[in-house]
Scaffold this motif. Structure first.
Motif, short mmCIF file in Angstrom:
data_model
loop_
_atom_site.label_atom_id
_atom_site.label_comp_id
_atom_site.label_asym_id
_atom_site.label_seq_id
_atom_site.Cartn_x
_atom_site.Cartn_y
_atom_site.Cartn_z
N PRO A 48 35.73 -10.40 -31.18
CA PRO A 48 37.16 -10.66 -31.39
C PRO A 48 37.93 -10.74 -30.08
CG PRO A 48 36.69 -8.34 -31.76
CD PRO A 48 35.37 -9.00 -31.44
N SER A 49 37.31 -10.32 -28.98
CA SER A 49 38.05 -10.15 -27.73
C SER A 49 37.53 -10.96 -26.56
CB SER A 49 38.00 -8.66 -27.33
OG SER A 49 36.65 -8.28 -27.09
N GLY A 50 36.28 -11.36 -26.60
CA GLY A 50 35.67 -12.01 -25.43
C GLY A 50 35.28 -11.01 -24.35
N LEU A 73 33.23 -1.07 -36.23
CA LEU A 73 32.36 -2.23 -36.11
C LEU A 73 33.09 -3.49 -36.52
CD1 LEU A 73 29.11 -0.83 -37.81
CD2 LEU A 73 29.41 -1.28 -35.36
N ASP A 74 32.85 -4.59 -35.81
CA ASP A 74 33.36 -5.89 -36.23
C ASP A 74 32.43 -6.46 -37.30
OD1 ASP A 74 35.54 -5.86 -34.37
OD2 ASP A 74 34.06 -6.19 -32.78
N GLU A 75 32.97 -7.46 -38.05
CA GLU A 75 32.21 -8.02 -39.19
C GLU A 75 30.82 -8.49 -38.80
OE1 GLU A 75 32.47 -7.75 -42.37
OE2 GLU A 75 34.26 -6.54 -41.89
N GLY A 102 29.53 -0.60 -31.88
CA GLY A 102 28.15 -1.07 -31.90
C GLY A 102 27.75 -1.81 -30.63
N ASP A 103 28.74 -2.41 -29.97
CA ASP A 103 28.48 -3.25 -28.80
C ASP A 103 27.41 -4.28 -29.11
OD1 ASP A 103 30.40 -1.63 -27.72
OD2 ASP A 103 29.19 -0.88 -26.06
N LEU A 104 27.48 -4.79 -30.33
CA LEU A 104 26.49 -5.75 -30.84
C LEU A 104 27.11 -7.13 -31.04
CD1 LEU A 104 24.73 -3.42 -33.43
CD2 LEU A 104 23.59 -4.57 -31.52
N ASN A 105 28.23 -7.39 -30.39
CA ASN A 105 28.85 -8.71 -30.54
C ASN A 105 28.16 -9.76 -29.69
OD1 ASN A 105 31.08 -8.77 -32.43
ND2 ASN A 105 32.05 -7.22 -31.12
N THR A 106 28.26 -11.00 -30.16
CA THR A 106 27.89 -12.17 -29.36
C THR A 106 29.19 -12.92 -29.10
OG1 THR A 106 27.57 -13.51 -31.34
CG2 THR A 106 25.64 -12.32 -30.52
N1 LYS Z 1 34.16 -4.35 -30.79
C1 LYS Z 1 35.24 -4.55 -29.86
C2 LYS Z 1 34.99 -5.79 -29.02
O1 LYS Z 1 33.97 -6.40 -29.11
C3 LYS Z 1 35.44 -3.34 -28.99
C4 LYS Z 1 34.29 -3.05 -28.06
C5 LYS Z 1 34.50 -1.80 -27.26
C6 LYS Z 1 33.39 -1.55 -26.31
N2 LYS Z 1 33.55 -0.32 -25.55
O2 LYS Z 1 35.83 -6.17 -28.24
#
Ligand code: LYS
Length: 297
Positions: free
Chosen positions: A133-135, A176-178, A124-128
């Motif tokens: 989980p990875s930074g 997708l992450d949570e 999703g590339d929708l993380n903040t």
């Molecule tokens: N969802 C994972 C993260 O935020 C993997 C992202 C992969 C993006 N190409 O690290």
């Protein structure tokens, strides 16, 4: 008819694997310009953007990796894409890791009242910074374009948000992450997972996606991550996920998009020749780019 401008973005600060900075040149070596010429197009290659070579960093408070290196490079890319639009080019940007999309979108968004995005990706590339989980910032660019996340990313090359929640469509999603799942649910983001593609078929999914974006957006940017393809067809990516698109499904999607006349700019990202086998992932990128432009007229 618009002239295509090819821009290489050797971005690697959004993720940890060496080699993704070589992606743009791997795609060139797979014969991109020649293929486009065979279609009667005359692309202009603007070369690669300069990326800093500063040391890798982790922000102790947020856990974000290489925040300032990513922001600086994206700012440059945004300016380049903005300039190319101004000169009436169709920007075709080659990556490089997906954090670069923050820059491409910031530049393209300036040219539309209601920009739309078609995001084809396993993720999703929708993380903040809070949900990641990875930074790694390559997991955050779509959130940043929607105005969520670290200030230097969301306000890059113009104020946040660059794009509205109702103007995006995701296709190919299967990891997708949570926090991303929650965001998709709460903000009612239009997303077609692999499950939905399996059920409805790619033809139907693309018809719906195109109709949805046509109703809302006056210009659409295509952000295509090669990890949307199944790893058996595109092994040269940093974050492969089983159960992906077949090449035929992806090619059909590109043909239908080209025919739609909806796309104003595009990027093909995450090609990593050091993780690849005989440059086949770059080869698939060239095939898909050709399928997109072949029908665009
Ligand atoms: N969802 C994972 C993260 O935020 C993997 C992202 C992969 C993006 N190409 O690290």
């Amino acid at each position: 008819e618009k002239k295509i401008a090819i821009v290489g973005m050797p971005m690697s600060y959004g993720q940890p694997h060496p080699g993704v900075a070589l992606g743009p040149d791997a795609v060139r070596h797979a014969g991109l310009t020649e293929r486009l010429r065979q279609l009667g197009l005359a692309p202009e290659d603007m070369g690669n953007m300069e990326i800093g070579t500063g040391e890798r960093t982790v922000d102790p408070e947020t856990g974000m990796k290489n925040l300032h290196q990513v922001a600086e490079a994206c700012e440059q890319l945004a300016a380049q894409v903005d300039r190319l639009f101004g000169q009436n080019f169709f920007p075709l940007v080659l990556g490089g890791d997906h954090s670069m999309a923050i820059g491409t979108i910031a530049g393209a968004a300036k040219h539309f009242r209601n920009p739309g995005i078609l995001w084809i990706d396993a993720h999703g590339d929708l993380n903040t910074p809070e949900t990641s989980p990875s930074g790694n910032i390559h997991g955050m660019p779509l959130a940043a374009s929607l105005g969520l996340g670290a200030e230097p990313l969301i306000n890059l090359y113009g104020s946040a948000p660059k794009i509205r929640f109702e103007n995006i469509v995701l296709i190919g999603i299967r990891d997708l992450d949570e926090g991303e799942k929650r965001l998709i649910r709460e903000r009612k983001i239009k997303a077609y997972t692999m499950h939905e593609i399996d059920r409805a078929g790619m033809k139907r999914v693309m018809e719906e996606a195109i109709a949805y974006l046509r109703e809302r957006a006056d210009g659409v940017h295509l952000s295509f991550d090669l990890d949307s393809l199944d790893p058996s067809e595109a092994p040269g990516v940093g974050t492969p996920v089983k159960g992906g698109l077949t090449f035929r499904e992806a090619r059909l999607a590109m043909e239908m998009l080209g025919e739609s006349g909806l796309i104003a700019s595009c990027e093909f990202v995450e090609v990593n020749p050091l993780l690849d086998t005989k440059n086949q992932t770059a080869g698939r990128a060239v095939d898909l780019i050709a399928a997109l432009f072949e029908r665009m007229r």
